[in-house]
Design a protein around this motif. Sequence first.
Motif, PDB file in Angstrom:
ATOM      1  N   SER A 202       2.546   6.298 -14.043  1.00  0.00           N
ATOM      2  CA  SER A 202       2.518   5.514 -12.802  1.00  0.00           C
ATOM      3  C   SER A 202       1.110   5.403 -12.243  1.00  0.00           C
ATOM      4  N   ILE A 203       0.824   4.216 -11.699  1.00  0.00           N
ATOM      5  CA  ILE A 203      -0.498   3.928 -11.144  1.00  0.00           C
ATOM      6  C   ILE A 203      -0.322   3.214  -9.810  1.00  0.00           C
ATOM      7  N   ALA A 204      -1.035   3.685  -8.784  1.00  0.00           N
ATOM      8  CA  ALA A 204      -1.080   3.014  -7.483  1.00  0.00           C
ATOM      9  C   ALA A 204      -2.344   2.171  -7.414  1.00  0.00           C
ATOM     10  N   LEU A 205      -2.231   0.972  -6.829  1.00  0.00           N
ATOM     11  CA  LEU A 205      -3.347   0.027  -6.756  1.00  0.00           C
ATOM     12  C   LEU A 205      -3.493  -0.481  -5.322  1.00  0.00           C
TER      13      LEU A 205
ATOM     14  N   SER B 104       2.330   0.301  -8.602  1.00  0.00           N
ATOM     15  CA  SER B 104       2.664   0.200  -7.182  1.00  0.00           C
ATOM     16  C   SER B 104       1.492  -0.415  -6.427  1.00  0.00           C
ATOM     17  N   GLY B 105       1.731  -1.575  -5.799  1.00  0.00           N
ATOM     18  CA  GLY B 105       0.669  -2.273  -5.083  1.00  0.00           C
ATOM     19  C   GLY B 105       0.801  -3.785  -5.269  1.00  0.00           C
ATOM     20  N   VAL B 106      -0.279  -4.516  -5.200  1.00  0.00           N
ATOM     21  CA  VAL B 106      -1.577  -4.035  -4.762  1.00  0.00           C
ATOM     22  C   VAL B 106      -1.559  -3.989  -3.236  1.00  0.00           C
ATOM     23  N   ASN B 107      -1.825  -2.805  -2.688  1.00  0.00           N
ATOM     24  CA  ASN B 107      -1.732  -2.636  -1.248  1.00  0.00           C
ATOM     25  C   ASN B 107      -2.801  -3.430  -0.516  1.00  0.00           C
ATOM     26  N   ARG B 108      -2.443  -3.951   0.629  1.00  0.00           N
ATOM     27  CA  ARG B 108      -3.397  -4.644   1.504  1.00  0.00           C
ATOM     28  C   ARG B 108      -4.108  -3.588   2.347  1.00  0.00           C
ATOM     29  N   GLY B 109      -5.237  -3.126   1.860  1.00  0.00           N
ATOM     30  CA  GLY B 109      -5.986  -2.053   2.497  1.00  0.00           C
ATOM     31  C   GLY B 109      -6.128  -0.875   1.560  1.00  0.00           C
ATOM     32  N   GLN B 110      -7.231  -0.181   1.677  1.00  0.00           N
ATOM     33  CA  GLN B 110      -7.507   0.949   0.794  1.00  0.00           C
ATOM     34  C   GLN B 110      -6.561   2.121   1.058  1.00  0.00           C
ATOM     35  N   ASN B 111      -6.360   2.917   0.019  1.00  0.00           N
ATOM     36  CA  ASN B 111      -5.602   4.159   0.131  1.00  0.00           C
ATOM     37  C   ASN B 111      -6.441   5.269  -0.487  1.00  0.00           C
ATOM     38  N   VAL B 112      -7.314   5.830   0.340  1.00  0.00           N
ATOM     39  CA  VAL B 112      -8.239   6.863  -0.104  1.00  0.00           C
ATOM     40  C   VAL B 112      -8.184   8.030   0.879  1.00  0.00           C
TER      41      VAL B 112
END
Length: 254
Positions: free
Chosen positions: A121-124, A90-98
């Motif tokens: 599953s892996i989020a990026l 899932s991603g790669v998102n434009r902006g961090q997800n922390v």
Amino acid sequence: MRILVTNDDGIHAEGLKVCEDIARALSDDVWVVAPETDNSGVSHSLSLNDPLRLREVTPRHFAVKGTPTDCVIMAVRHIMTERRPDLVLSGVNRGQNVAEDVGYSGTVAGALEGTVLNIPSIALSQAYGPGNRDAPPWDTGRSFGPDVVRKILATGIPKGSLVNVNFPDCHADGVQGIAVTAQGKRDQELLRIEPRFDGRTNPYFWIAFSRKGKPTPVDGTDLSALAQNRISVTPLRLDQTDHDFMTRLADGFD
């Protein structure tokens, strides 16, 4: 390996192309099912009161008028019924997800739904700063993403767990390593409401974080890793039970 790629930024997002490139470095059997429009910040929401519209953009590329969670369910329960995916990226998102982003993120939710369906599953996500908002360093994910995913899969993702990967705000040649981290915590006093007025002087508001006076992040967290230009790899769990508190709470009801 059959890989499902999704995101929350939408079917036309640049980061989705990066995620597909990462997937294709691992397998030739890649399927893309993503929201028709930007669904950032929708968390793990489902479309229960609206119908889901499905559109095939190109072969093995589908757009869903719905959330990232809807997309994963649509892929597994409708599009890919003859053989379910072996991995969800899932991603790669434009902006961090922390830090607290994890609770709001549609990107993390896409991976979370894969976990619900018993698929590794892996989020990026790709961090960026004020100076490169319109041009995040996508080469970092393209360069490091395949090996990061390979190492995670070689270790093995336990059932009920997922992995949240964040690439730092620097180009690939500036990355200072990889850190396995805990989820961090921001100073919520920086969260604010910004009032504005439209052309008819009617008020409206934006939720925003102040960029002033940011404290030094705690070592060992996702926030700290990104501040050091390191790739953050954070294991998360589907089960949110606080077992220590559960024991104390049970004692309190005896």
